[in-house]
Scaffold this active site. Structure first.
Site, short mmCIF file in Angstrom:
data_model
loop_
_atom_site.label_atom_id
_atom_site.label_comp_id
_atom_site.label_asym_id
_atom_site.label_seq_id
_atom_site.Cartn_x
_atom_site.Cartn_y
_atom_site.Cartn_z
N ASP A 116 4.71 6.83 22.74
CA ASP A 116 5.66 7.25 21.71
C ASP A 116 6.58 5.62 21.59
OD1 ASP A 116 5.21 10.03 22.50
OD2 ASP A 116 6.34 10.15 24.15
N GLU A 117 5.89 4.64 21.57
CA GLU A 117 7.07 3.08 21.68
C GLU A 117 5.78 2.49 20.38
OE1 GLU A 117 9.18 1.32 24.86
OE2 GLU A 117 8.72 3.29 25.77
N MET A 118 5.40 1.32 20.55
CA MET A 118 4.53 1.03 19.22
C MET A 118 3.42 0.69 18.21
SD MET A 118 6.49 -2.78 20.61
CE MET A 118 6.89 -3.83 18.97
#
Length: 317
Positions: A116-118
């Site tokens: 869900d981040e990078m």
């Protein structure tokens, strides 16, 4: 003049890069791994869709924290915890709100690979950088080797270790300048150390004891993040979160892992009367059982002291 003598000057992510029109050789002006890490920190090349960089969630002018309650990942997903500040981490022993990383290098890997981040696992990040002319040349110049898992995280962690801040009114006050802090901040410091007993958890040069505490935000209902328990599976750790340092805290709102408080005054008021904010907390630290019994003017004084912990580089912003 032959074509081999001509160089094309181009901008690569804000850095001036010189490329030979014939040999495609790249001249890199960066000279240290800290400079390389700073460039990587701000480059969206490290997210799968090239939509965000580390600096998207850790904004430089706000002590490398986020002004939003919850940052937005590469795919537009809202994250579940507030992004903490990254200043003054050199002496820390645990990273992330739940302490799941034991070094800055390990911390770098977390958001890089998180879906869900990078969402760019490090092996893929390395291959992407190897194919980039600028970064391929930069790593060769600085590390004398091609891009690797180790030197990628080493560069970013090295940059993060430069984010130490001591140019504050508080530091000047300690150095003998009695006018550096306001009278309210001086009173607030004494309350912080004494009546409010904040220094029990926020001690040392960076105002953190590097421990995990439950301050009563977890009640299993409205606020259902059990914190360190997710990592250790130890029931004694339900609701525990890492005690953050307080340097530059005045510019890193909102506060707590769940961004519950929008101002420093709300934070101090919470500690003063915690039961007014969260009903039936689970595993709250016994030291917070009765509140602080602070008067309103004393709350203001503690806030003034916390504001005096702001480094000049962020005060000017």
């Amino acid at each position: 003049m032959g074509i081999t003598k001509w160089l094309a000057a181009v901008l690569c992510g804000g850095s001036l890069v010189f490329i030979s029109l014939q040999s495609n050789e790249v001249s890199v002006e960066l000279t240290t791994k800290e400079e390389l890490g700073e460039k990587l920190f701000s480059d969206p090349i490290l997210s799968r869709g090239r939509a965000i960089s580390c600096a998207s969630c850790h904004i430089p002018q706000f002590a490398f924290a986020d002004t939003a309650a919850f940052s937005i990942g590469d795919k537009g997903t809202r994250l579940t915890r507030n992004s903490p500040a990254l200043t003054n981490l050199t002496g820390r022993t645990d990273f992330f709100w739940d302490g799941r990383a034991a070094s800055l290098e390990e911390q770098v890997l977390g958001p890089l690979s998180a879906h869900d981040e990078m969402d760019l696992p490090i092996d893929q990040a390395v291959e992407r950088l190897k194919k980039d002319d600028f970064y391929s040349a930069a790593f060769q110049k600085i590390f004398q080797s091609e891009v690797s898992n180790k030197n990628l995280v080493s560069a970013i962690a090295a940059f993060e270790r430069t984010l130490e801040t001591t140019d504050t009114p508080y530091d000047r006050y300690l150095d003998g300048d009695e006018k550096a802090m306001s009278e309210a901040a001086v009173r607030g410091r004494m309350l912080f150390i004494g009546k409010a007993n904040c220094a029990t958890c926020h001690s040392g040069e960076d105002f953190t004891a590097d421990r995990f505490k439950s301050i009563g935000l977890f009640n299993g209902k409205e606020l259902n993040d059990p914190g360190r328990f997710k990592i250790t599976k130890d029931s004694a750790h339900i609701g525990l979160f890492k005690v953050p340092g307080l340097r530059n805290v005045a510019v890193t709102a909102p506060y707590m892992h769940n961004a519950l408080f929008k101002s420093l005054r709300e934070v101090v008021q919470y500690y003063n009367t915690p039961d007014k904010f969260v009903n039936n907390p689970i595993n709250r630290d016994l030291s917070l059982g009765s509140g602080l019994n602070l008067a309103e003017n004393e709350v203001d004084d503690i806030v003034a002291f916390l504001e005096a912990l702001t480094d000049d580089r962020f005060r000017q912003k």
